[in-house]
Design a protein around this motif. Structure first.
Motif, PDB file in Angstrom:
ATOM      1  N   TYR A 141       0.831  -1.206   0.000  1.00  0.00           N
ATOM      2  CA  TYR A 141       0.000   0.000   0.000  1.00  0.00           C
ATOM      3  C   TYR A 141       0.864   1.254   0.000  1.00  0.00           C
ATOM      4  N   PHE A 142       1.866   1.314   0.878  1.00  0.00           N
ATOM      5  CA  PHE A 142       2.686   2.522   0.982  1.00  0.00           C
ATOM      6  C   PHE A 142       3.609   2.701  -0.228  1.00  0.00           C
ATOM      7  N   ASN A 143       3.861   1.625  -0.981  1.00  0.00           N
ATOM      8  CA  ASN A 143       4.639   1.751  -2.209  1.00  0.00           C
ATOM      9  C   ASN A 143       3.773   2.092  -3.413  1.00  0.00           C
ATOM     10  N   GLY A 144       2.462   2.208  -3.196  1.00  0.00           N
ATOM     11  CA  GLY A 144       1.559   2.585  -4.277  1.00  0.00           C
ATOM     12  C   GLY A 144       1.158   1.452  -5.191  1.00  0.00           C
ATOM     13  N   LEU A 145       1.347   0.195  -4.755  1.00  0.00           N
ATOM     14  CA  LEU A 145       1.013  -0.944  -5.614  1.00  0.00           C
ATOM     15  C   LEU A 145      -0.457  -1.326  -5.511  1.00  0.00           C
ATOM     16  N   THR A 146      -1.098  -1.059  -4.365  1.00  0.00           N
ATOM     17  CA  THR A 146      -2.517  -1.397  -4.181  1.00  0.00           C
ATOM     18  C   THR A 146      -3.278  -0.173  -3.690  1.00  0.00           C
ATOM     19  N   ASN A 147      -4.555  -0.143  -4.009  1.00  0.00           N
ATOM     20  CA  ASN A 147      -5.452   0.905  -3.525  1.00  0.00           C
ATOM     21  C   ASN A 147      -6.425   0.300  -2.520  1.00  0.00           C
ATOM     22  N   PRO A 148      -6.730   1.013  -1.417  1.00  0.00           N
ATOM     23  CA  PRO A 148      -7.618   0.429  -0.399  1.00  0.00           C
ATOM     24  C   PRO A 148      -9.053   0.256  -0.897  1.00  0.00           C
ATOM     25  N   LYS A 149      -9.616  -0.860  -0.513  1.00  0.00           N
ATOM     26  CA  LYS A 149     -11.020  -1.173  -0.785  1.00  0.00           C
ATOM     27  C   LYS A 149     -11.561  -1.857   0.460  1.00  0.00           C
ATOM     28  N   VAL A 150     -12.546  -1.269   1.107  1.00  0.00           N
ATOM     29  CA  VAL A 150     -12.964  -1.667   2.465  1.00  0.00           C
ATOM     30  C   VAL A 150     -14.373  -2.227   2.415  1.00  0.00           C
ATOM     31  N   LEU A 151     -14.558  -3.356   3.086  1.00  0.00           N
ATOM     32  CA  LEU A 151     -15.900  -3.916   3.287  1.00  0.00           C
ATOM     33  C   LEU A 151     -16.288  -3.716   4.744  1.00  0.00           C
ATOM     34  N   ILE A 152     -17.417  -3.079   4.969  1.00  0.00           N
ATOM     35  CA  ILE A 152     -17.918  -2.810   6.321  1.00  0.00           C
ATOM     36  C   ILE A 152     -19.153  -3.666   6.546  1.00  0.00           C
ATOM     37  N   THR A 153     -19.134  -4.454   7.624  1.00  0.00           N
ATOM     38  CA  THR A 153     -20.279  -5.271   7.984  1.00  0.00           C
ATOM     39  C   THR A 153     -20.501  -5.202   9.489  1.00  0.00           C
ATOM     40  N   THR A 154     -21.512  -5.903   9.972  1.00  0.00           N
ATOM     41  CA  THR A 154     -21.905  -5.828  11.380  1.00  0.00           C
ATOM     42  C   THR A 154     -22.031  -7.228  11.959  1.00  0.00           C
ATOM     43  N   SER A 155     -22.363  -7.288  13.222  1.00  0.00           N
ATOM     44  CA  SER A 155     -22.712  -8.564  13.844  1.00  0.00           C
ATOM     45  C   SER A 155     -24.111  -8.975  13.374  1.00  0.00           C
ATOM     46  N   ASP A 156     -24.540 -10.161  13.777  1.00  0.00           N
ATOM     47  CA  ASP A 156     -25.838 -10.660  13.330  1.00  0.00           C
ATOM     48  C   ASP A 156     -26.975  -9.800  13.881  1.00  0.00           C
ATOM     49  N   ARG A 157     -27.952  -9.537  13.034  1.00  0.00           N
ATOM     50  CA  ARG A 157     -29.166  -8.782  13.369  1.00  0.00           C
ATOM     51  C   ARG A 157     -28.849  -7.432  14.022  1.00  0.00           C
ATOM     52  N   PRO A 158     -28.218  -6.551  13.302  1.00  0.00           N
ATOM     53  CA  PRO A 158     -27.880  -5.243  13.890  1.00  0.00           C
ATOM     54  C   PRO A 158     -29.108  -4.356  14.053  1.00  0.00           C
ATOM     55  N   ARG A 159     -29.013  -3.415  14.991  1.00  0.00           N
ATOM     56  CA  ARG A 159     -30.080  -2.447  15.223  1.00  0.00           C
ATOM     57  C   ARG A 159     -29.883  -1.221  14.332  1.00  0.00           C
ATOM     58  N   GLY A 160     -30.881  -0.340  14.365  1.00  0.00           N
ATOM     59  CA  GLY A 160     -30.879   0.799  13.456  1.00  0.00           C
ATOM     60  C   GLY A 160     -29.710   1.739  13.658  1.00  0.00           C
ATOM     61  N   PRO A 191     -12.535 -15.269   2.704  1.00  0.00           N
ATOM     62  CA  PRO A 191     -12.173 -15.712   1.341  1.00  0.00           C
ATOM     63  C   PRO A 191     -12.978 -15.003   0.254  1.00  0.00           C
ATOM     64  N   GLN A 192     -14.225 -14.687   0.519  1.00  0.00           N
ATOM     65  CA  GLN A 192     -15.026 -13.959  -0.459  1.00  0.00           C
ATOM     66  C   GLN A 192     -14.499 -12.536  -0.653  1.00  0.00           C
ATOM     67  N   CYS A 193     -14.041 -11.899   0.456  1.00  0.00           N
ATOM     68  CA  CYS A 193     -13.473 -10.551   0.356  1.00  0.00           C
ATOM     69  C   CYS A 193     -12.177 -10.567  -0.447  1.00  0.00           C
ATOM     70  N   VAL A 194     -11.331 -11.572  -0.220  1.00  0.00           N
ATOM     71  CA  VAL A 194     -10.068 -11.671  -0.955  1.00  0.00           C
ATOM     72  C   VAL A 194     -10.332 -11.899  -2.440  1.00  0.00           C
ATOM     73  N   ALA A 195     -11.348 -12.707  -2.763  1.00  0.00           N
ATOM     74  CA  ALA A 195     -11.674 -12.981  -4.172  1.00  0.00           C
ATOM     75  C   ALA A 195     -12.178 -11.724  -4.878  1.00  0.00           C
ATOM     76  N   ARG A 196     -12.779 -10.796  -4.139  1.00  0.00           N
ATOM     77  CA  ARG A 196     -13.307  -9.553  -4.733  1.00  0.00           C
ATOM     78  C   ARG A 196     -12.347  -8.376  -4.557  1.00  0.00           C
ATOM     79  N   ASN A 197     -11.087  -8.664  -4.212  1.00  0.00           N
ATOM     80  CA  ASN A 197     -10.017  -7.660  -4.130  1.00  0.00           C
ATOM     81  C   ASN A 197     -10.254  -6.614  -3.040  1.00  0.00           C
ATOM     82  N   PHE A 198     -10.888  -6.996  -1.953  1.00  0.00           N
ATOM     83  CA  PHE A 198     -10.997  -6.094  -0.807  1.00  0.00           C
ATOM     84  C   PHE A 198      -9.692  -6.142  -0.016  1.00  0.00           C
ATOM     85  N   THR A 199      -9.250  -4.982   0.467  1.00  0.00           N
ATOM     86  CA  THR A 199      -8.019  -4.919   1.257  1.00  0.00           C
ATOM     87  C   THR A 199      -8.289  -4.858   2.754  1.00  0.00           C
ATOM     88  N   TYR A 200      -9.537  -4.607   3.142  1.00  0.00           N
ATOM     89  CA  TYR A 200      -9.887  -4.524   4.561  1.00  0.00           C
ATOM     90  C   TYR A 200     -11.257  -5.121   4.794  1.00  0.00           C
TER      91      TYR A 200
END
Length: 355
Positions: A141-160, A191-200
Motif C-alpha cells: 500500500y505505501f509503495n503505491g502498488l494497491t489501492n484500499p477497498k474496504v468492506l464494512i459489515t456488522t454482527s448478526d441482526r444489527p439495530r438501526g 475468502p469472499q473478500c479476498v476474491a473480490r479484491n478487498f483490502t480490509y
C-alpha cells in the motif's frame, strides 16, 4: 424544723436563663474637652489583603455539619483560586517588565510528559524500522502498488443505530462498501473478500443495542486488530456539526503512535485511506492516541481570512481501545497473537503506555 425561704425573681418563673453572648469590649478615649468617647473593640480583626481567612492548620473535614462543611469548602476553593490568579497576574507583569530577559515559562507536569520510558519507542531514522516498514504487510500500500477497498459489515441482526453508524463510516472512508452479515461466519466472509479484491474487512459489533467492538482485518495476509469501542456519536446526536462530507479523499493525521506496537496500529489506520488527499475538499480524518485511547474525529476546515482558520466537525466520532493484535487473518481459536491486553498487569502503572 426551720425552713429558709429563698426569694425568686419574677423574671425567672421556673425557667433556665439563656446564656448571653459575651459583650464586646469597650474602650474610652478622651476627645480633649473632657468628654469621653466609647469605642467598641472587636475580638477578631479582618484578614489582611492577600492572606487566607483560614488558619494554616485548618481542615474542612473536621466540621461535622454537612451544609456548613460544604460552604466552607467552597469558600476555601474560592480563596485558593483568587490567590492563584494574583500570583499569575504578578508573574505576567514581571515578564512584561523584563521583556526578552524574562525566564522561560515553567512546563506543567502531566501524565504524558512523565511517561515511563519504553524500550520499544520508534526512532523514524532507525535503519531497522525502515527495513521493517519496507517488508511488512502494508508495504504494498505505501509503495503505491494497491489501492484500499474496504468492506464494512456488522454482527448478526444489527439495530438501526449500528446500521446508521456503518453507513456514515462509509462516507468517511473512500471506496468503502456496506454489506449485511446474514449469519455468515467471518472465516467464510474473508475468502469472499479476498476474491473480490478487498483490502480490509471491518466488523462493527454491538451488545444490547450499544456499539461496543470493532474488528479490523487487513487482507489478504493480516494483521487483525480487535478494539473496544466507546463514546460513539453519530451525526444526528452531535451539536453544531457541519454539512455532510463530500466524496473528496480526506487528509489523514496520526498523533502519538510512538512505540513499535503503536507504529503498527498507526499504519493499520493509515492504509484505510488513499494516499492522494484531495485538498479541495478540506476534510481531515484524525486518529489521536492519548494514554492508549485512540480518538477519531472527522473535520472540515474553513478559511475565514488570510490569517484565521476555523474547523467544523462532521462526524461520526468514537473512541478505540486496543484489546489484541493477531498475526494473519481472523482466527479466534488457532490464531497467533502478537499482543493481548492484560488489564491488571499493564494498567497497574498510570504512567506506562503501550501505543
Amino acid at each position: 424544723m426551720d425552713i429558709t425561704e429563698v426569694p425568686v425573681s419574677q423574671e425567672d418563673n421556673g425557667k433556665k436563663k439563656k446564656n448571653k453572648s459575651p459583650k464586646k469590649k469597650k474602650k474610652s478615649v478622651s476627645n480633649g474637652d473632657g468628654v469621653e468617647i466609647k469605642e467598641e473593640m472587636e475580638k477578631s480583626e479582618p484578614p489582611a489583603e492577600g492572606e487566607s481567612a483560614f488558619p494554616p492548620t485548618f481542615s474542612v473535614s473536621e466540621i461535622k455539619n454537612k451544609q456548613r462543611r460544604h460552604l466552607m469548602f467552597m469558600k476555601f476553593k474560592l480563596e485558593k483560586r483568587k490567590a492563584k490568579m494574583q500570583i499569575k497576574k504578578k508573574r505576567k507583569k514581571e515578564r512584561e517588565a523584563l521583556g526578552d530577559k524574562a525566564p522561560p515559562k515553567e512546563v506543567p507536569k502531566t501524565i504524558e510528559n512523565q511517561r515511563v520510558y519504553d524500550e520499544t519507542m520508534v526512532d523514524p531514522e532507525d535503519e531497522e524500522v525502515a527495513f521493517d516498514e519496507g517488508t511488512d504487510e502494508f508495504s504494498a500500500y505505501f509503495n503505491g502498488l494497491t489501492n484500499p477497498k474496504v468492506l464494512i459489515t456488522t454482527s448478526d441482526r444489527p439495530r438501526g443505530r449500528t446500521v446508521k453508524f456503518c453507513n456514515q463510516l462509509a462516507t468517511v472512508i473512500p471506496n468503502a462498501h456496506v454489506y449485511y452479515r446474514r449469519g455468515l461466519a467471518l472465516k467464510k466472509v474473508i475468502p469472499q473478500c479476498v476474491a473480490r479484491n478487498f483490502t480490509y474487512l471491518m466488523v462493527i459489533n454491538e451488545d444490547r443495542k450499544v456499539i461496543n467492538g470493532l474488528v479490523l482485518c487487513h487482507l489478504p495476509d493480516g494483521p487483525t486488530a480487535h478494539f473496544k469501542v466507546s463514546s460513539v456519536r453519530i451525526r444526528k446526536e452531535m451539536k453544531r456539526r457541519g454539512k455532510d462530507p463530500t466524496e473528496h479523499c480526506p487528509e489523514v493525521i496520526l498523533n502519538n503512535f510512538s512505540t513499535r506496537l503503536g507504529h503498527t496500529v498507526g499504519r493499520l489506520f493509515a492504509a484505510l485511506f488513499p494516499q492522494d488527499p484531495q485538498f479541495v475538499g478540506r476534510q481531515v480524518a484524525t486518529f489521536h492516541n492519548q494514554r492508549d485511547f485512540v480518538f477519531f474525529r472527522f473535520h472540515r476546515y474553513i478559511f475565514k481570512n488570510e490569517k484565521k482558520v476555523g474547523i467544523q466537525e462532521l462526524g461520526p466520532r468514537f473512541t478505540l481501545k486496543l484489546r489484541s493484535l493477531q498475526k494473519g487473518t481472523f482466527d479466534s481459536k488457532f490464531g497467533e497473537y502478537e499482543w493481548v491486553l492484560k488489564r491488571h498487569e499493564m494498567d497497574a502503572c498510570r504512567r506506562k503506555f503501550q501505543l
